[in-house]
Design a protein around this motif. Structure first.
Motif, PDB file in Angstrom:
ATOM      1  N   UNK A 131      43.482  29.708  52.452  1.00  0.00           N
ATOM      2  CA  UNK A 131      44.452  30.736  52.072  1.00  0.00           C
ATOM      3  C   UNK A 131      44.052  31.399  50.760  1.00  0.00           C
ATOM      4  N   UNK A 132      43.495  30.629  49.826  1.00  0.00           N
ATOM      5  CA  UNK A 132      43.098  31.214  48.546  1.00  0.00           C
ATOM      6  C   UNK A 132      41.938  32.197  48.733  1.00  0.00           C
ATOM      7  N   UNK A 133      40.992  31.863  49.582  1.00  0.00           N
ATOM      8  CA  UNK A 133      39.852  32.749  49.830  1.00  0.00           C
ATOM      9  C   UNK A 133      40.322  34.074  50.418  1.00  0.00           C
ATOM     10  N   UNK A 134      41.228  34.000  51.398  1.00  0.00           N
ATOM     11  CA  UNK A 134      41.736  35.213  52.044  1.00  0.00           C
ATOM     12  C   UNK A 134      42.501  36.074  51.045  1.00  0.00           C
ATOM     13  N   UNK A 135      43.388  35.458  50.264  1.00  0.00           N
ATOM     14  CA  UNK A 135      44.229  36.232  49.347  1.00  0.00           C
ATOM     15  C   UNK A 135      43.412  36.824  48.203  1.00  0.00           C
ATOM     16  N   UNK A 136      42.447  36.091  47.697  1.00  0.00           N
ATOM     17  CA  UNK A 136      41.573  36.639  46.647  1.00  0.00           C
ATOM     18  C   UNK A 136      40.814  37.864  47.172  1.00  0.00           C
ATOM     19  N   UNK A 137      40.329  37.766  48.393  1.00  0.00           N
ATOM     20  CA  UNK A 137      39.572  38.875  48.968  1.00  0.00           C
ATOM     21  C   UNK A 137      40.461  40.071  49.265  1.00  0.00           C
ATOM     22  N   UNK A 138      41.639  39.846  49.854  1.00  0.00           N
ATOM     23  CA  UNK A 138      42.491  40.936  50.292  1.00  0.00           C
ATOM     24  C   UNK A 138      43.212  41.624  49.141  1.00  0.00           C
ATOM     25  N   UNK A 139      43.629  40.858  48.143  1.00  0.00           N
ATOM     26  CA  UNK A 139      44.378  41.439  47.029  1.00  0.00           C
ATOM     27  C   UNK A 139      43.517  41.683  45.796  1.00  0.00           C
ATOM     28  N   UNK A 140      42.325  41.121  45.780  1.00  0.00           N
ATOM     29  CA  UNK A 140      41.413  41.361  44.666  1.00  0.00           C
ATOM     30  C   UNK A 140      41.591  40.362  43.540  1.00  0.00           C
ATOM     31  N   UNK A 141      40.494  39.945  42.968  1.00  0.00           N
ATOM     32  CA  UNK A 141      40.528  38.974  41.866  1.00  0.00           C
ATOM     33  C   UNK A 141      41.225  39.530  40.638  1.00  0.00           C
ATOM     34  N   UNK A 142      41.052  40.823  40.382  1.00  0.00           N
ATOM     35  CA  UNK A 142      41.499  41.393  39.115  1.00  0.00           C
ATOM     36  C   UNK A 142      42.801  42.177  39.207  1.00  0.00           C
ATOM     37  N   UNK A 143      43.307  42.406  40.405  1.00  0.00           N
ATOM     38  CA  UNK A 143      44.550  43.162  40.535  1.00  0.00           C
ATOM     39  C   UNK A 143      45.722  42.316  40.054  1.00  0.00           C
ATOM     40  N   UNK A 144      46.590  42.921  39.273  1.00  0.00           N
ATOM     41  CA  UNK A 144      47.743  42.205  38.722  1.00  0.00           C
ATOM     42  C   UNK A 144      49.046  42.739  39.324  1.00  0.00           C
ATOM     43  N   UNK A 145      50.124  42.054  39.002  1.00  0.00           N
ATOM     44  CA  UNK A 145      51.441  42.485  39.479  1.00  0.00           C
ATOM     45  C   UNK A 145      51.766  43.890  38.985  1.00  0.00           C
ATOM     46  N   UNK A 146      51.225  44.268  37.839  1.00  0.00           N
ATOM     47  CA  UNK A 146      51.516  45.577  37.271  1.00  0.00           C
ATOM     48  C   UNK A 146      50.447  46.623  37.516  1.00  0.00           C
ATOM     49  N   UNK A 147      49.525  46.368  38.445  1.00  0.00           N
ATOM     50  CA  UNK A 147      48.439  47.311  38.697  1.00  0.00           C
ATOM     51  C   UNK A 147      48.974  48.679  39.107  1.00  0.00           C
ATOM     52  N   UNK A 148      48.292  49.704  38.625  1.00  0.00           N
ATOM     53  CA  UNK A 148      48.752  51.076  38.848  1.00  0.00           C
ATOM     54  C   UNK A 148      48.627  51.513  40.299  1.00  0.00           C
TER      55      UNK A 148
END
Length: 360
Positions: free
Chosen positions: A99-116
């Motif tokens: 699950x961590x591999x999928x979520x890191x790939x799909x949402x991005x390592x650097x994207x945050x909750x406040x991403x523009x």
């Protein structure tokens, strides 16, 4: 200006049920607006989800078309639900690496909750196991804990989604550094946030949450999407049939189900319900102004269905197995769940969105 809210329940792989409903909503809105490229993240102003609903809500907020999120589920569910090794089974049934591999790939390592690049506001339902409390985490930039250094907006989005989906016994909890302190988080589904619809309304309207969106049947539309409701009737059950192990295994699921139903009930009472399945034989469906307030706080639509035989019969899918549909880790039954979801999606109608269709 009116606002639109979208809430998505938890339910593991049963998220594919909700996705069929969302696909129907997206297509309806495309037809109504004439915009063939419309995505839900551009139409809804605030989307919230818990557990599998958090994964879907995150994708919606990023502007992904529903078909893209459906593909995510179709291609990755087996790798997400990979059995843990013998030693790992002491901690959880499934290895968290998947699950961590999928979520890191799909949402991005650097994207945050406040991403523009989030198209709309996002609410994720978590449980802070360290404090024993529900934690609804929002991307609202005006929020109290989204200010200054170490703001919640700086937290990795993939990790918050992972924490929301850390179902006890299925996946190990997630440790997140919040404001310089490490907390252990688990699935928000084991709180009242498994159905986050009411919390979403509160965070959009209560002054304490600093959005202050106006209330009213013409001001606020809340669309709530479930993943199938399990209600197992044991007609031959006797008191002597139950033991401590039965209670230990059944009580958490019973509380999650009851809290989700209660949230739906309260939304129908406080809002004006435009559509929704029957709650029970005493209340009916409370559709059409049968709530408590003379001036409803919002317009409300609920899409969901139970999996017991009578409900499957009413949907025209008696060949489906309730036992299969109820499995939150039932990766072998995804096709059945999709068919069930398409049957639920047939209840989606343009009249449910009247008054909110003008702004594309």
């Amino acid at each position: 200006m009116s606002h639109r809210l979208l809430s998505i329940d938890g339910g593991g792989v049963r998220g594919v049920v909700a996705l069929e409903v969302l696909a129907r909503i997206e297509q309806l809105l495309r037809d109504e607006t004439g915009d063939a490229d419309l995505v839900l993240g551009d139409w809804f102003d605030y989307v919230g989800g818990t557990s599998t609903g958090a994964i879907i809500a995150g994708g919606v907020a990023l502007g992904l078309p529903v078909s893209r999120i459906q593909r995510l589920y179709h291609e990755n569910m087996r790798s997400i639900f990979t059995r843990a090794g013998l030693l790992g089974l002491v901690r959880a049934r499934y290895d968290e690496v998947g699950i961590e591999t999928v979520l890191r790939r799909e949402f991005g390592e650097d994207r945050t909750l406040g991403s523009a690049d989030l198209r709309c506001l996002l609410l994720l339902g978590l449980r802070n196991t360290s404090t024993g409390s529900p934690w609804p985490v929002s991307s609202n930039p005006a929020g109290r804990y989204n200010q200054g250094e170490r703001s919640n907006l700086e937290l990795p989005l993939w990790q918050l989604v992972r924490a929301s989906a850390a179902a006890p016994t299925f996946f190990v909890p997630e440790e997140v550094d919040v404001g310089g302190q490490t907390f252990v988080f688990s699935d928000g589904a084991v709180t009242t946030l498994n159905n986050p619809a009411l919390q979403l309304v509160l965070m959009a309207t209560l002054p304490a949450y600093r959005l202050n969106w106006p209330t009213g049947r013409d001001e606020l539309l809340l669309v709530s999407v479930g993943t199938g409701t399990s209600e197992q009737v044991q007609v031959d059950l006797r008191a002597d049939d139950l033991n401590l192990l039965d209670y230990a295994t059944a009580v958490p699921e019973a509380l999650i189900h009851s809290a989700a139903v209660q949230n739906d009930y309260l939304c129908r009472v406080l809002g004006e319900c435009r559509s929704g399945p029957v709650l029970d034989t005493e209340l009916g469906d409370l559709v059409g102004g049968a709530g408590l307030l003379p001036e409803p706080l919002f317009s409300y639509v609920r899409y969901d269905a139970e999996t017991h035989p009578a409900s499957l019969a009413s949907l025209g899918v008696t060949h489906l197995s309730a036992e299969h549909l109820d499995r939150i880790d039932g990766v072998d039954y995804l096709d059945e769940m999709r068919e069930f979801g398409r049957a639920v999606a047939r209840s989606v109608d343009r009249t449910h969105f009247v008054g909110f269709l003008g702004r594309g």
